[in-house]
Motif scaffolding. Structure first.
Motif, PDB file in Angstrom:
ATOM      1  N   ILE A 173      -5.882  57.314  48.265  1.00 29.49           N
ATOM      2  CA  ILE A 173      -5.225  56.270  49.057  1.00 29.49           C
ATOM      3  C   ILE A 173      -3.984  56.903  49.689  1.00 29.49           C
ATOM      4  N   MET A 174      -3.845  56.736  51.001  1.00 30.11           N
ATOM      5  CA  MET A 174      -2.717  57.305  51.731  1.00 30.11           C
ATOM      6  C   MET A 174      -1.782  56.183  52.192  1.00 30.11           C
ATOM      7  N   LYS A 175      -0.542  56.559  52.463  1.00 31.19           N
ATOM      8  CA  LYS A 175       0.419  55.590  52.999  1.00 31.19           C
ATOM      9  C   LYS A 175      -0.006  55.232  54.416  1.00 31.19           C
ATOM     10  N   GLY A 176      -0.179  53.933  54.686  1.00 29.74           N
ATOM     11  CA  GLY A 176      -0.629  53.477  55.995  1.00 29.74           C
ATOM     12  C   GLY A 176       0.419  52.645  56.698  1.00 29.74           C
ATOM     13  N   GLU A 177       0.171  52.411  57.981  1.00 27.70           N
ATOM     14  CA  GLU A 177       1.105  51.660  58.824  1.00 27.70           C
ATOM     15  C   GLU A 177       1.245  50.190  58.423  1.00 27.70           C
ATOM     16  N   PHE A 178       0.196  49.631  57.814  1.00 28.17           N
ATOM     17  CA  PHE A 178       0.179  48.186  57.567  1.00 28.17           C
ATOM     18  C   PHE A 178       0.113  47.837  56.084  1.00 28.17           C
ATOM     19  N   ASP A 179       0.571  48.750  55.229  1.00 33.37           N
ATOM     20  CA  ASP A 179       0.491  48.543  53.775  1.00 33.37           C
ATOM     21  C   ASP A 179       1.186  47.266  53.311  1.00 33.37           C
ATOM     22  N   ASN A 180       2.267  46.887  53.993  1.00 35.94           N
ATOM     23  CA  ASN A 180       2.994  45.677  53.572  1.00 35.94           C
ATOM     24  C   ASN A 180       2.171  44.407  53.766  1.00 35.94           C
ATOM     25  N   LEU A 181       1.133  44.472  54.583  1.00 30.79           N
ATOM     26  CA  LEU A 181       0.297  43.302  54.849  1.00 30.79           C
ATOM     27  C   LEU A 181      -0.964  43.258  53.976  1.00 30.79           C
ATOM     28  N   LEU A 182      -1.192  44.312  53.195  1.00 26.53           N
ATOM     29  CA  LEU A 182      -2.432  44.423  52.423  1.00 26.53           C
ATOM     30  C   LEU A 182      -2.231  44.046  50.962  1.00 26.53           C
ATOM     31  N   PRO A 183      -3.282  43.514  50.316  1.00 25.57           N
ATOM     32  CA  PRO A 183      -3.165  43.218  48.889  1.00 25.57           C
ATOM     33  C   PRO A 183      -3.225  44.506  48.050  1.00 25.57           C
ATOM     34  N   TRP A 184      -2.357  44.590  47.041  1.00 25.32           N
ATOM     35  CA  TRP A 184      -2.311  45.737  46.120  1.00 25.32           C
ATOM     36  C   TRP A 184      -2.429  45.221  44.695  1.00 25.32           C
ATOM     37  N   PRO A 185      -3.024  45.976  43.800  1.00 21.02           N
ATOM     38  CA  PRO A 185      -3.610  47.302  43.985  1.00 21.02           C
ATOM     39  C   PRO A 185      -4.926  47.258  44.769  1.00 21.02           C
ATOM     40  N   PHE A 186      -5.322  48.421  45.286  1.00 22.65           N
ATOM     41  CA  PHE A 186      -6.596  48.580  45.985  1.00 22.65           C
ATOM     42  C   PHE A 186      -7.716  48.324  44.977  1.00 22.65           C
TER      43      PHE A 186
END
Length: 170
Positions: free
Chosen positions: A79-92
């Motif tokens: 998993i890489m740092k992406g532009e829209f990580d703040n909008l995605l549910p975590w953990p993957f």
């Protein structure tokens, strides 16, 4: 100019459907580099679950890593740092399937799948460029890999598929 060319190549090969087809060319030379300790691992180009989704890549150790060192090819998912990580549910939490493609008959692709461990740091929201890789140190033995079935024209093809079922979009 070289940096722009590299960025263009990465954009041109990026997929946004959770699928990576990775051609690892010059297998003989690259494995020799791994044996000599010059280049232990290779990273694929990034790929994504969707246009604004998770950013991922694959990492391969042609001469193995950990338990697979000197006997196997090791294959990992990152998993890489992406532009829209703040909008995605975590953990993957999406299922990941890794394959070595049979370039001969297509009948005997070698496959391993896993469901991410939500407690593992490998699947948390990245705080640096890349999380710790997760995968298979014993993906395929060199004795199996180094046949015309899996290596054609000094090239092997890896396929990484991320299951998009129930994936939340921003």
């Amino acid at each position: 100019m070289a940096e722009l060319d590299l960025r263009f190549q990465i954009l041109e090969t990026a997929s946004y459907d959770g699928l990576l087809l990775w051609k690892v060319r010059d297998y003989t030379r690259r494995k020799a580099d791994a044996l000599a300790g010059r280049t232990l691992s290779l990273y694929s180009q990034p790929f994504y679950t969707h246009r604004y989704g998770y950013k991922m890549c694959s990492r391969v150790y042609l001469n193995g890593d950990g338990m697979g060192k000197n006997s196997h090819m090791s294959l990992f998912f990152v998993i890489m740092k992406g532009e829209f990580d703040n909008l995605l549910p975590w953990p993957f939490r999406q299922k990941v399937t890794m394959q070595l493609l049979d370039q001969d008959s297509g009948q005997t692709n070698l496959t391993d799948s896993f469901q991410p461990d939500p407690t593992s740091s490998s699947f948390k929201k990245p705080s640096s460029d890349m999380n710790v890789a997760s995968g298979c140190p014993l993906f395929v033995a060199h004795t199996v890999l180094e046949s015309p079935k899996y290596i054609k024209d000094d090239t092997l093809i890896l396929k990484i598929t991320v299951d998009l079922f129930n994936l939340q979009h921003p």
